[in-house]
Motif scaffolding. Structure first.
Motif, mmCIF file in Angstrom:
data_model
loop_
_atom_site.group_PDB
_atom_site.id
_atom_site.type_symbol
_atom_site.label_atom_id
_atom_site.label_comp_id
_atom_site.label_asym_id
_atom_site.label_seq_id
_atom_site.Cartn_x
_atom_site.Cartn_y
_atom_site.Cartn_z
ATOM 1 N N ARG A 30 37.747 37.977 43.742
ATOM 2 C CA ARG A 30 38.539 39.197 43.608
ATOM 3 C C ARG A 30 39.130 39.609 44.955
ATOM 4 O O ARG A 30 40.300 39.987 45.029
ATOM 5 N N ARG A 31 38.333 39.514 46.022
ATOM 6 C CA ARG A 31 38.824 39.892 47.347
ATOM 7 C C ARG A 31 40.019 39.019 47.749
ATOM 8 O O ARG A 31 41.039 39.511 48.219
ATOM 9 N N ARG A 32 39.879 37.710 47.538
ATOM 10 C CA ARG A 32 40.964 36.805 47.919
ATOM 11 C C ARG A 32 42.191 36.989 47.035
ATOM 12 O O ARG A 32 43.326 36.902 47.517
ATOM 13 N N THR A 33 41.970 37.242 45.740
ATOM 14 C CA THR A 33 43.109 37.482 44.840
ATOM 15 C C THR A 33 43.912 38.678 45.309
ATOM 16 O O THR A 33 45.154 38.638 45.366
ATOM 17 N N LYS A 34 43.239 39.758 45.652
ATOM 18 C CA LYS A 34 43.934 40.946 46.151
ATOM 19 C C LYS A 34 44.702 40.620 47.428
ATOM 20 O O LYS A 34 45.841 41.076 47.610
ATOM 21 N N GLU A 35 44.112 39.814 48.292
ATOM 22 C CA GLU A 35 44.768 39.437 49.548
ATOM 23 C C GLU A 35 46.043 38.644 49.278
ATOM 24 O O GLU A 35 47.092 38.903 49.873
ATOM 25 N N TYR A 36 45.970 37.677 48.366
ATOM 26 C CA TYR A 36 47.154 36.867 48.050
ATOM 27 C C TYR A 36 48.237 37.716 47.401
ATOM 28 O O TYR A 36 49.433 37.547 47.685
ATOM 29 N N LEU A 37 47.850 38.629 46.518
ATOM 30 C CA LEU A 37 48.827 39.491 45.854
ATOM 31 C C LEU A 37 49.490 40.422 46.857
ATOM 32 O O LEU A 37 50.701 40.702 46.759
ATOM 33 N N ILE A 38 48.739 40.917 47.831
ATOM 34 C CA ILE A 38 49.320 41.764 48.873
ATOM 35 C C ILE A 38 50.339 40.964 49.684
ATOM 36 O O ILE A 38 51.412 41.467 50.027
ATOM 37 N N ARG A 39 50.027 39.700 49.977
ATOM 38 C CA ARG A 39 50.939 38.875 50.764
ATOM 39 C C ARG A 39 52.290 38.709 50.084
ATOM 40 O O ARG A 39 53.324 38.606 50.745
ATOM 41 N N VAL A 40 52.313 38.679 48.759
ATOM 42 C CA VAL A 40 53.585 38.524 48.042
ATOM 43 C C VAL A 40 54.070 39.855 47.464
ATOM 44 O O VAL A 40 54.987 39.885 46.632
ATOM 45 N N ALA A 41 53.470 40.962 47.914
ATOM 46 C CA ALA A 41 53.884 42.312 47.501
ATOM 47 C C ALA A 41 53.940 42.445 45.979
ATOM 48 O O ALA A 41 54.863 43.049 45.426
ATOM 49 N N CYS A 42 52.945 41.883 45.313
ATOM 50 C CA CYS A 42 52.881 41.940 43.851
ATOM 51 C C CYS A 42 51.848 42.984 43.444
ATOM 52 O O CYS A 42 50.642 42.797 43.640
ATOM 53 N N THR B 292 43.171 36.184 33.036
ATOM 54 C CA THR B 292 43.608 37.207 33.989
ATOM 55 C C THR B 292 44.306 36.557 35.181
ATOM 56 O O THR B 292 44.267 35.336 35.371
ATOM 57 N N VAL B 293 44.905 37.404 35.997
ATOM 58 C CA VAL B 293 45.547 36.928 37.216
ATOM 59 C C VAL B 293 44.533 36.216 38.105
ATOM 60 O O VAL B 293 44.775 35.117 38.605
ATOM 61 N N GLU B 294 43.388 36.850 38.299
ATOM 62 C CA GLU B 294 42.344 36.258 39.142
ATOM 63 C C GLU B 294 41.887 34.919 38.593
ATOM 64 O O GLU B 294 41.723 33.944 39.349
ATOM 65 N N GLN B 295 41.675 34.837 37.298
ATOM 66 C CA GLN B 295 41.211 33.595 36.692
ATOM 67 C C GLN B 295 42.249 32.489 36.840
ATOM 68 O O GLN B 295 41.897 31.320 37.050
ATOM 69 N N ASN B 296 43.524 32.834 36.749
ATOM 70 C CA ASN B 296 44.582 31.836 36.923
ATOM 71 C C ASN B 296 44.630 31.307 38.350
ATOM 72 O O ASN B 296 44.804 30.108 38.581
ATOM 73 N N ILE B 297 44.481 32.185 39.314
ATOM 74 C CA ILE B 297 44.580 31.763 40.708
ATOM 75 C C ILE B 297 43.459 30.792 41.077
ATOM 76 O O ILE B 297 43.677 29.842 41.841
#
Length: 505
Positions: A120-132, A97-102
């Motif tokens: 999961r919280r940090r993954t969502k934060e990083y994805l928001i930063r890159v508007a993904c 998954t995306v989270e597992q890769n990060i």
């Protein structure tokens, strides 16, 4: 900018066997600065970046970190020092998954257990930063190329890099995604990160970088402030010749040129419906539109690469229906994929095997005539100016531009009369672009009919005789030669009318 670079190469040379590919390279990256590294495919940029990141050791010379010699034995050593590299080829585990890769290899724990909530919280934060806008639970294998690139960038952000090396990060990104990336670059620069940025898009280099180093054939040929160099000067320094005349002249298609391909109401389930167009002998038809408009899927459906239906398809005045790519190839129509690494070439094999694979029947079929294959490879190397250290090099070790030229040679071995080329110059330097543009125009002048799908506006305008613009799986409009301009293409891509009613045939 501090006087002492954060990381630097000092008189670095690199050899693979008897072949020296870098010759005394000097490069310095400073905290809070964006340094662009540009050059033709095969100039030595990738090797330089890999030495900086710890992937490869130099044969001679030193890597300096904070002014002191450093020996990075692996990428883990480089990352431990705060050097992170975003690869041009995705470095993701497709079935995770995306989270597992990060967090792969750096999983967060609470006691003996994984801290899945925090990851999961940090993954969502990083994805928001890159508007993904993808789910942390999404499998990477199901993501688009641009989404995978944004996940790569999010993964890099998660590592709090002191040095960030970006290898062609915008090659598969939309303009909106590129803008998001550049905002992140600006924020990292302001925070004191040293950034090395490579791109074949010289307008991006001019817009984002403070300093520029230009390489050619393993040597540094220029290093200085980006503001002191025009894009034309950059291009000339890269290739060693004038490339201001990038696109060949358009002689125009004769009004009575025969229609070689007629498509009526072609539909590809889930991607496009009722697409109609014609293609004339000697014409280059450009297909534009935003990513996701159905451009690639329509042409894949036409060429037998995915299920499609049509009211009528006529090729050379004969009814045509292609269930497999082999059917299209036999009829004289070939498709050159946009994804040369995953779908076009076998990266673990040599040039000869890749060149002849789709046409083994021409080389004996069951008993392959190796001498004939070698002769075909010699001809392809000469005709397409394929540059590699040795003939038996693994294709995965060739530069992107030379891979693309090999893929083009492979397709042309089928002797197509209609050629569909999808993103012909993605991730390719300006000198190789000029060669490919000239080759496509020579084909058209010789009577071939060509369809070019591209996301690059200048390429679309500079190469195509007519342009078909798609939007949301349908034809938004067709632009005749006198109507081709950036404004008209953008308006049709956005679903707006141009001043003239679009010609639909």
């Amino acid at each position: 900018m501090t006087t002492r670079p954060l990381v630097a190469l000092q008189d670095v040379s690199k050899s693979f066997g008897p072949v020296e590919v870098l010759h005394g390279v000097n490069l310095a990256l400073h905290a809070g600065s964006v340094h662009a590294l540009i050059g033709e495919n095969g100039a030595g940029k990738s090797t330089t970046m890999k030495i900086l990141a710890g992937y490869q050791p130099p044969t001679q010379g030193d890597v300096l970190f904070e002014g002191h010699p450093a020996q990075f034995g692996s990428l883990q050593d480089g990352e431990a020092a705060g050097i992170v590299m975003i690869h041009q080829e995705f470095n993701l585990a497709e079935q995770l998954t995306v989270e597992q890769n990060i967090f792969l290899g750096r999983e967060l724990k609470r006691g003996p257990l994984l801290d899945k909530a925090e990851m999961r919280r940090r993954t969502k934060e990083y994805l928001i930063r890159v508007a993904c806008d993808v789910s942390p639970d999404a499998l990477v294998s199901g993501l688009s190329n641009s989404e995978k690139q944004m996940v790569e960038i999010a993964k890099a952000l998660s590592r709090d890099a002191r040095v960030l090396i970006m290898d062609e990060p915008t090659a598969v990104l939309t303009n909106r995604e590129t803008d998001v990336l550049f905002k992140q670059v600006a924020a990292l620069r302001a925070a004191g990160t040293a950034i090395l940025f490579t791109s074949h898009k010289l307008d991006e280099v001019a817009a984002i970088s403070d300093h520029i180093t230009i390489m050619r054939d393993g040597d540094v040929v220029h290093s200085g402030a980006t503001s002191e160099m025009s894009e034309d000067a950059m291009a000339t320094a890269m290739v060693g010749r004038d490339v201001s005349d990038l696109y060949p002249a358009k002689p125009g298609v004769a009004a009575d040129a025969p229609v070689v391909l007629q498509v009526e109401n072609l539909s590809v389930p889930g991607f496009a419906s009722d697409v109609s167009f014609t293609l004339r002998q000697g014409e280059i038809l450009g297909i534009g539109g935003l990513i996701g408009s159905g451009r690639t899927e329509v042409m894949e459906g036409l060429a037998g690469l995915r299920p499609a239906t049509a009211a009528k398809v006529t090729l050379f005045d004969k009814p045509a229906r292609f269930k497999r790519p082999g059917d299209a190839q036999q009829a004289g129509l070939c498709y050159l994929t946009e994804d040369r690494k995953l779908r076009g070439l076998l990266l673990e094999r040599g040039m000869r095997e890749n060149l002849t694979l789709a046409n083994l029947h021409k080389f004996g079929g069951f008993m392959i005539d190796r001498r004939a294959e070698e002769t075909a490879l010699t001809d392809a190397i000469t005709e397409f100016d394929i540059r590699a250290g040795t003939r038996d090099v693994q294709v995965g070790n060739m530069s992107g531009g030379n891979q693309q030229k090999l893929l083009l040679a492979k397709v042309m071995l089928s002797e197509p009369r209609v050629l569909i080329v999808d993103e012909p110059t993605r991730g390719i330097d300006i000198g190789t672009k000029q060669q490919i543009y000239a080759f496509l125009r020579r084909l058209a002048d010789a009577g071939h009919a060509i369809i070019v799908i591209t996301s690059e506006m200048p390429e679309l305008i500079g190469l195509a005789d007519r342009i078909m613009v798609m939007r949301l799986g349908a034809v938004s409009g067709m632009l005749a030669p006198d109507d081709i301009n950036e404004d008209a293409i953008v308006r049709l891509s956005m679903g707006l009318r141009t001043d003239k009613t679009p010609e639909m045939a």
